[in-house]
Design an enzyme around this catalytic site. Structure first.
Site: not given
Length: 340
Positions: A70-73, A75-76, A78, A93, A181
């Site tokens: 459901i998510g990515s960036g 280094g990792g 979700v 995560k 943040d």
């Protein structure tokens, strides 16, 4: 004099002056250098989170099935995961990379703190798994995702979003937790229109550990002026007031449908111009077409002097919040959620 080839003196040889002592160095008592703490013991772990008074133990990693990403960036990523014995859905995560032992111990400490967070306006952390070089953090699943890229033109809906985020911030600040943040991508929503704060504490620390440059660039757009340039407030940074600036900027972005300092500001690599705009230009304002309550609310949040920004508790008493009746979650549906 012994030559190097002769090696060290025999183990049984007596010292010529057995009573010889060296003076201990004197330490300046005003200077303290903290030593790293030992890893926490099993007895020091925070109690498991609860829902409606019922304790929810941390699931076993072997009982969790990854459903879909459901998510990515960098280094990792979700994942949506399902707990087989109960069918409960979580978000996982997964952080890649090899982290030093000191970093891992600090992450464990922060996870303990996050697991004690008990607010319906803060995404719940259910635990952490450290296995095969991956750090996996089990979180509450929010089916609506983040509010990044969404425009909220309805002031009534926006006031409800602001009220929920402020309530979460007020809770964190009472616990002496500074988020640092706050931005649209860290505000999550579900189908019942519940808005919750995510990615505080360990999420921020992991991002900085993995990629300091990326985390700095990714959050600078929502930093308060005094955090970017410490000369603006005599070198004093109040993290609580900094959260209020970031919150106000995010709420204004929802209303405008674009980043308040300029839609492409910072996204084309001109970060120097963005920093100058944040520090030296007048703060962004709500447009004249907005209500006077909303314009006043944004003005309160985006004060250049941090001491003039109200606290989260004070902002909850602002007319923009109190004059709008809260939306009923029972009458909400996924179709009524904001759209980009």
């Amino acid at each position: 004099m012994r030559s190097p080839a002769e090696g060290p003196p025999a183990a049984g040889r007596m010292r010529r002056k057995p009573d010889l002592k060296l003076p201990l160095p004197q330490r300046d008592p005003t200077v303290a250098v903290p030593l790293p703490l030992p890893p926490p013991s099993a007895n020091s772990m925070a109690p498991p989170p609860t829902v409606s008074g019922q304790t929810i133990p941390t699931p076993n990693l072997s009982d969790l099935d990854r459903v879909r990403r459901i998510g990515s960036g960098s280094g990792g990523m979700v994942w949506m995961v399902r707990h087989r014995p109960t069918g409960r859905i979580y978000a996982m995560k997964v952080i890649y990379g090899n982290h030093e032992d000191a970093i891992r111990r600090q992450i464990c400490r922060e996870i303990e703190i996050l697991r004690t967070a008990d607010s319906p306006f803060v995404v719940r952390c259910h635990g952490m798994f450290d296995q095969a070089g991956e750090i996996q953090i089990l979180l509450e699943y929010m089916d609506g995702g983040s509010l990044e890229g969404h425009r909220i033109s309805s002031e009534r809906f926006l006031a409800d979003v602001a009220r929920q985020v402020l309530t979460g911030l007020a809770y964190l600040h009472r616990q002496r937790i500074v988020h640092r943040d706050i931005k649209p991508s860290n505000l999550l929503i579900n189908a019942a229109r519940q808005v919750k704060i995510a990615d505080f504490g360990v999420g921020r620390m992991l991002a900085q550990t993995m990629d300091p440059c990326n985390s700095s660039v990714g959050t600078i757009a929502y930093m308060s002026p005094e955090r970017i340039n410490t000369d603006l407030n005599h070198g004093i940074y109040d993290g609580y007031a900094g959260d209020i600036w970031s919150f106000g900027l995010s709420i204004l972005e929802f209303y405008l449908g674009r980043f308040p300092f300029g839609e492409n500001m910072g996204r084309l690599g001109d970060w120097a111009s963005l920093m100058c705009a944040i520090c030296y230009s007048n703060p962004p304002e709500a447009p004249a077409t907005a209500s006077k309550e909303f314009r006043s609310f944004i003005s309160c949040c985006l004060q250049k002097e941090p001491g003039r920004r109200p606290t989260a508790v004070q902002l909850l008493q602002h007319p923009f919040i109190t004059h709008q009746s809260p939306l009923s979650s029972s009458s909400s549906s996924s179709s009524s959620m904001p759209h980009p």
